[in-house]
Design an enzyme around this catalytic site. Structure first.
Site, PDB file in Angstrom:
ATOM      1  N   HIS A 273      48.333   3.613   6.822  1.00  0.00           N
ATOM      2  CA  HIS A 273      47.384   2.527   6.571  1.00  0.00           C
ATOM      3  C   HIS A 273      47.010   2.810   8.086  1.00  0.00           C
ATOM      4  O   HIS A 273      46.524   2.427   8.820  1.00  0.00           O
ATOM      5  CB  HIS A 273      47.772   1.727   7.400  1.00  0.00           C
ATOM      6  CG  HIS A 273      49.456   1.074   7.482  1.00  0.00           C
ATOM      7  ND1 HIS A 273      50.131   2.123   7.625  1.00  0.00           N
ATOM      8  CD2 HIS A 273      49.908   0.796   8.755  1.00  0.00           C
ATOM      9  CE1 HIS A 273      51.079   2.168   8.283  1.00  0.00           C
ATOM     10  NE2 HIS A 273      51.371   1.387   9.450  1.00  0.00           N
ATOM     11  N   CYS A 274      47.023   4.372   8.568  1.00  0.00           N
ATOM     12  CA  CYS A 274      46.871   5.073  10.103  1.00  0.00           C
ATOM     13  C   CYS A 274      45.776   5.860   9.974  1.00  0.00           C
ATOM     14  O   CYS A 274      44.705   6.547  10.409  1.00  0.00           O
ATOM     15  CB  CYS A 274      48.515   4.883  10.578  1.00  0.00           C
ATOM     16  SG  CYS A 274      49.449   3.240  11.052  1.00  0.00           S
ATOM     17  N   ILE A 275      46.924   7.107   9.326  1.00  0.00           N
ATOM     18  CA  ILE A 275      46.570   8.148   9.578  1.00  0.00           C
ATOM     19  C   ILE A 275      45.088   8.743   9.138  1.00  0.00           C
ATOM     20  O   ILE A 275      43.800   9.425   9.762  1.00  0.00           O
ATOM     21  CB  ILE A 275      47.878   9.653   9.334  1.00  0.00           C
ATOM     22  CG1 ILE A 275      48.636   9.510  10.076  1.00  0.00           C
ATOM     23  CG2 ILE A 275      46.172  11.271   9.425  1.00  0.00           C
ATOM     24  CD1 ILE A 275      50.080  10.327   9.685  1.00  0.00           C
ATOM     25  N   ASP A 278      42.955   5.510  11.530  1.00  0.00           N
ATOM     26  CA  ASP A 278      42.582   5.070  12.866  1.00  0.00           C
ATOM     27  C   ASP A 278      42.086   6.017  13.812  1.00  0.00           C
ATOM     28  O   ASP A 278      41.007   5.615  14.897  1.00  0.00           O
ATOM     29  CB  ASP A 278      44.320   4.773  13.668  1.00  0.00           C
ATOM     30  CG  ASP A 278      44.591   3.804  12.213  1.00  0.00           C
ATOM     31  OD1 ASP A 278      44.321   2.897  12.080  1.00  0.00           O
ATOM     32  OD2 ASP A 278      46.195   3.977  13.035  1.00  0.00           O
TER      33      ASP A 278
END
Length: 437
Positions: A273-275, A278
């Site tokens: 969900h991040c790298i 974002d």
């Protein structure tokens, strides 16, 4: 309106109710930490199935035990609802909703905007609202607060606002929600005091920064750092392969240096969900200031092409055996985006399935944590496919290890499958049928 001192005293006396919006991988563990410190929590989610499971004391996330949820519910500390009018009864409201990208890699603010609009009619004096969703610097000031102030109340005066980025790493054996230091940035000085007092109840260490913008930027730096370094080792992997050098051996050797180096590892692409997402929030925001983010975009380009590189390596190895990829039977081993979780968000394994099938391969997958592919934003056509057994490996022309679960025993795969494309250095030792990619 309660003063900031009264609000903080209420927290210390456990005389507050915490509302958490979004009961996913961030919101649910956060809720349980408050419950385990004897604070009352109401969880808000638009997914009726999650609400029902919580209120029945059941878990829907592998690494969060049913016992933790059941105890919090049985103790009368945790309840879930899809009725957002209950926001008016909350003392603190923590927003933990998704922040994906559009198909053009622009920030998708839909979840934040819709949440803000849903709670604005029920905002009351003396409440604290904290955004935890990863986003670009300025979101709290420019998006969240103006919508909340449509209530007629003024942020920083009538109610408090802060930004505190989530730092969840699902199933990390060394850190959890309570033991990961938490960055907190308040809209005003009193907003900062209110948010710090709340998080100090459950987090081992809070890190105060000067503004919401700084807190938002901190989270992006953390993930951009990882994205760029992973892209570097992914590129080195491709170069070293041409030189007949094992990148994994190089990384292991470099890791012996006690200063000036830290290891990052290659793979079949980025997931989670991040790298993968974002860093592009900053890319989008930088354009407002007439700036480009070359490192971020280059890293994204390299990481995004890794599934195609894996397919290319598979085609090379199949060609060495005089076989075509078209019509071949392929087993994807591991569907989750990282080891030992049941989370498929942005998983490169899903991209691998699409790429292989587009080239005419017949693809199955094996993952003990994901018996059936759940609905995803970009791979809806894969929804409902079921995991097969790795015991049937002899029926496949080759397998691709895309996720390395600790419980997996690859000896069966090595014994039965004629060709294994190992993207995770999962299989130690020299085996003629195992090729690194």
């Amino acid at each position: 309106m309660a003063s900031i001192e009264q609000f903080i005293e209420s927290i210390r006396k456990h005389d507050i109710t915490v509302g958490i919006i979004g009961l996913g991988y961030v919101g649910l563990p956060l809720a349980l930490e408050f419950c385990e410190k004897k604070h009352k929590v109401t969880g808000f989610d638009v997914d009726a199935s999650k609400v029902e499971k919580i209120n029945s004391g059941k878990s829907y996330i592998k690494h969060i035990s049913q016992e933790r949820i059941g105890k919090a519910v049985a103790d009368g500390l945790f309840i879930a609802t899809d009725d957002f009018s209950q926001i008016k009864d909350m003392d603190a409201i923590l927003i933990c909703v998704p922040t994906p990208l559009t198909q053009y890699r622009d920030p998708d603010m839909t979840y934040i905007v819709n949440t803000a609009k849903a709670i604005a009619p029920y905002i009351s004096e003396g409440q604290l609202v904290t955004l935890e969703s990863t986003t670009y610097p300025g979101t709290t000031r420019e998006v969240l607060i103006p919508i909340l102030e449509q209530s007629g109340l003024k942020a920083g005066v009538d109610f408090w606002v802060s930004f505190s980025p989530e730092r969840e790493d699902p199933n990390n054996p060394n850190f959890n929600t309570a033991t990961i230091p938490k960055v907190v940035g308040g809209y005003t000085e009193d907003c900062q005091k209110a948010a710090l007092a709340l998080y100090n109840e459950i987090i081992v260490k809070t890190v105060a920064v000067s503004s919401c913008d700084v807190a938002e930027a901190t989270k992006l730096l953390e993930n951009i750092f990882r994205s760029v370094n992973i892209a570097m080792v992914n590129e080195l992997k491709m170069i070293f392969h041409k030189m007949d050098i094992d990148v994994w051996e190089v990384i292991e050797a470099a890791s012996t240096k006690p200063f000036g180096y830290m290891p990052f590892y290659p793979g079949p692409g980025l997931g989670g969900h991040c790298i993968p997402i974002d860093p592009f929030y900053l890319t989008w925001k930088a354009k407002e200031f007439g700036l480009s983010t070359r490192f971020i975009e280059l890293a994204g380009e390299i990481n995004t092409q890794m599934p195609e590189y894996v397919v290319h390596r598979a085609m090379e190895e199949m060609n060495e055996q005089g076989k075509a990829l078209k019509g071949s039977k392929v087993l994807i081993v591991g569907l989750a985006y990282k080891n030992d979780v049941d989370d498929t968000r942005e998983s490169p394994a899903l991209v691998l399935i699409n790429l292989l099938e587009a080239k005419g391969a017949i693809v199955d997958y094996y993952d003990p944590y994901i018996p059936e592919i759940p609905p995803t934003r970009e791979h809806k056509h894969l929804t409902g496919r079921k995991s097969v057994s790795m015991d049937q490996a002899e029926h496949y022309d080759f397998a691709v290890i895309s996720t390395r679960h600790k419980i997996d025993d690859y000896s069966v795969l090595v014994e039965k499958c004629p060709l294994i494309i190992d993207t995770r250095n999962a299989i130690d030792g020299h085996h003629e049928n195992v090729k690194k990619a």
